[in-house]
Design an enzyme around this catalytic site. Structure first.
Site, PDB file in Angstrom:
ATOM      1  N   ASN A   1      -7.371  -3.149  14.597  1.00 42.64           N
ATOM      2  CA  ASN A   1      -8.878  -3.285  14.199  1.00 42.64           C
ATOM      3  C   ASN A   1      -9.481  -4.251  12.927  1.00 42.64           C
ATOM      4  O   ASN A   1     -10.253  -4.879  12.603  1.00 42.64           O
ATOM      5  CB  ASN A   1      -9.384  -1.779  14.014  1.00 42.64           C
ATOM      6  CG  ASN A   1      -8.902  -1.434  12.424  1.00 42.64           C
ATOM      7  OD1 ASN A   1      -8.587  -2.254  12.213  1.00 42.64           O
ATOM      8  ND2 ASN A   1      -9.702  -0.495  11.310  1.00 42.64           N
TER       9      ASN A   1
ATOM     10  N   HIS B   1      -7.527  -4.801  10.773  1.00 40.58           N
ATOM     11  CA  HIS B   1      -7.254  -4.067   8.953  1.00 40.58           C
ATOM     12  C   HIS B   1      -6.125  -4.929   8.592  1.00 40.58           C
ATOM     13  O   HIS B   1      -4.855  -5.178   9.339  1.00 40.58           O
ATOM     14  CB  HIS B   1      -7.143  -3.001   8.411  1.00 40.58           C
ATOM     15  CG  HIS B   1      -6.294  -1.855   9.436  1.00 40.58           C
ATOM     16  ND1 HIS B   1      -6.038  -1.109   9.919  1.00 40.58           N
ATOM     17  CD2 HIS B   1      -4.297  -2.335   9.417  1.00 40.58           C
ATOM     18  CE1 HIS B   1      -4.623  -0.365  10.270  1.00 40.58           C
ATOM     19  NE2 HIS B   1      -4.404  -1.890   9.562  1.00 40.58           N
TER      20      HIS B   1
ATOM     21  N   GLU C   1     -10.023  -1.724   5.302  1.00 40.25           N
ATOM     22  CA  GLU C   1     -10.587  -1.960   6.819  1.00 40.25           C
ATOM     23  C   GLU C   1     -11.329  -2.974   7.096  1.00 40.25           C
ATOM     24  O   GLU C   1     -12.248  -3.217   6.051  1.00 40.25           O
ATOM     25  CB  GLU C   1     -11.137  -0.452   6.618  1.00 40.25           C
ATOM     26  CG  GLU C   1     -10.150   0.800   6.485  1.00 40.25           C
ATOM     27  CD  GLU C   1      -9.316   0.742   7.952  1.00 40.25           C
ATOM     28  OE1 GLU C   1      -9.212  -0.263   8.744  1.00 40.25           O
ATOM     29  OE2 GLU C   1      -8.351   1.747   7.908  1.00 40.25           O
TER      30      GLU C   1
ATOM     31  N   ASP D   1       0.909  -1.125  -0.394  1.00 41.45           N
ATOM     32  CA  ASP D   1      -0.154   0.206  -0.199  1.00 41.45           C
ATOM     33  C   ASP D   1       0.537   1.587  -0.017  1.00 41.45           C
ATOM     34  O   ASP D   1       1.991   1.358   0.281  1.00 41.45           O
ATOM     35  CB  ASP D   1      -1.438   0.172   0.631  1.00 41.45           C
ATOM     36  CG  ASP D   1      -0.476  -0.317   2.442  1.00 41.45           C
ATOM     37  OD1 ASP D   1       1.054  -0.919   2.486  1.00 41.45           O
ATOM     38  OD2 ASP D   1      -1.355  -1.127   3.213  1.00 41.45           O
TER      39      ASP D   1
HETATM   40  C1  F6R Z   1       1.435  -1.797   6.161  1.00 43.63           C
HETATM   41  C2  F6R Z   1       0.100  -2.368   6.319  1.00 43.63           C
HETATM   42  C3  F6R Z   1      -0.297  -2.195   7.470  1.00 43.63           C
HETATM   43  C4  F6R Z   1       0.135  -2.459   8.751  1.00 43.63           C
HETATM   44  C5  F6R Z   1      -0.844  -2.529  10.035  1.00 43.63           C
HETATM   45  C6  F6R Z   1      -0.043  -2.360  11.032  1.00 43.63           C
HETATM   46  O1  F6R Z   1       1.973  -1.814   4.814  1.00 43.63           O
HETATM   47  O2  F6R Z   1      -0.571  -2.074   5.379  1.00 43.63           O
HETATM   48  O3  F6R Z   1      -1.770  -2.934   7.224  1.00 43.63           O
HETATM   49  O4  F6R Z   1       0.760  -3.784   8.655  1.00 43.63           O
HETATM   50  O5  F6R Z   1      -1.676  -1.014  10.411  1.00 43.63           O
HETATM   51  O6  F6R Z   1       1.342  -1.288  11.324  1.00 43.63           O
HETATM   52  P1  F6R Z   1       2.110  -1.842  12.599  1.00 43.63           P
HETATM   53  O7  F6R Z   1       3.406  -2.359  11.387  1.00 43.63           O
HETATM   54  O8  F6R Z   1       2.591   0.194  12.699  1.00 43.63           O
HETATM   55  O9  F6R Z   1       1.610  -2.371  13.478  1.00 43.63           O
END
Ligand code: F6R
Length: 251
Positions: free
Chosen positions: A136, A138, A143, A67
């Site tokens: 959450n 995701h 989401e 992303d």
């Molecule tokens: C990052 C992504 C997100 C993260 C998730 C956890 O490319 O797609 O889904 O993997 O938000 O983020 P952290 O590791 O910062 O807790």
């Protein structure tokens, strides 16, 4: 699904990096799906160490990131392009033309989404997709409520995701409102999925994740249950609320 329990984020990084570098050695032209965020930092650090110590080569590897924020380009330090440069790309021998991050600055974003899925197909599909998980549930920026069959698309970020990511920006209002993300449909096409989960703030999400016995749209990570080759590496803090739930997961 296979669950690997590790002590802490450092051990998680070592384990995840060894699974990835094993694949790179076994299949030197593999397509790696990469993630950003706090959780993979140690994984990338150990990949870099392995590259230097054992000369694991990325010369033929291709990478596709999950992303990118809409509106942020390579030169913005908060972009995922910049994150990947800072944590991995600049330290390994992966040619620039072989790493790909969705284009959050494209004039035609819908087209950029379609192009990204076509690119992944052209590369032969993703051999291993690295994922983190949001509080959450995701995955990528998919989401709760996201379709499980959708390809790369544009999403409006939830306030909880914007708040979680505000730590990287000088002002919370600077966190972009939209992102371009591989869809869960794209993610599920990967041949192998590696989900890494660390820290107390993920304990509730981890507990929930392990409770699902079938995919449900209110918790995006539950989509992974339908995938035939998922490995989850989680540390003690992330598993601190999961008691009964982890029994029955193959180890
Ligand atoms: C990052 C992504 C997100 C993260 C998730 C956890 O490319 O797609 O889904 O993997 O938000 O983020 P952290 O590791 O910062 O807790």
């Amino acid at each position: 699904m296979k669950l690997i329990e590790v002590k802490n984020r450092e051990e998680l990084g070592i384990k995840a990096a060894s699974l990835i570098s094993d694949l790179v050695r076994r299949k030197p032209d593999a397509v790696l799906g990469l993630a950003t965020g706090g959780t993979p930092v140690e994984t990338y650090r150990h990949l870099v160490e392995d590259h230097h110590a054992n000369r694991t080569s990325y010369r033929k590897i291709r990478t596709v990131n999950l992303d990118e924020y809409v509106g942020l380009g390579t030169s913005d330090s908060n972009s995922y392009h910049a994150y990947m440069e800072a944590h991995l790309f600049r330290f390994i021998d992966l040619p620039a033309a072989q790493h790909h991050v969705p284009d959050g600055q494209a004039l035609d974003l819908d087209r950029a989404c379609r192009d990204y899925d076509q690119l992944i197909d052209r590369l032969g599909g993703i051999d291993l997709q690295l994922l983190g998980i949001g509080r959450n549930g995701h995955i990528g920026f998919n989401e709760p409520g996201s379709s499980f069959s959708i390809g790369t698309h544009i999403v409006r970020l939830t306030e909880s995701t914007r708040a979680a990511n505000a730590r990287y920006f000088s002002r919370p209002e600077d966190v972009p409102e939209r992102a371009i993300t591989m869809g869960i449909g794209t993610i599920l096409k990967s041949r192998q999925i590696l989900l890494i989960v660390s820290g107390k703030n993920k304990a509730e999400a981890m507990k929930q994740f392990l409770k699902y016995s079938k995919p449900e749209n209110d918790f995006p990570a539950s989509a992974l249950i339908s995938h035939p080759d998922v490995t989850v590496i989680a540390d003690e803090e992330a598993l601190s609320l999961a008691g009964q739930e982890r029994a029955g997961i193959s180890k």
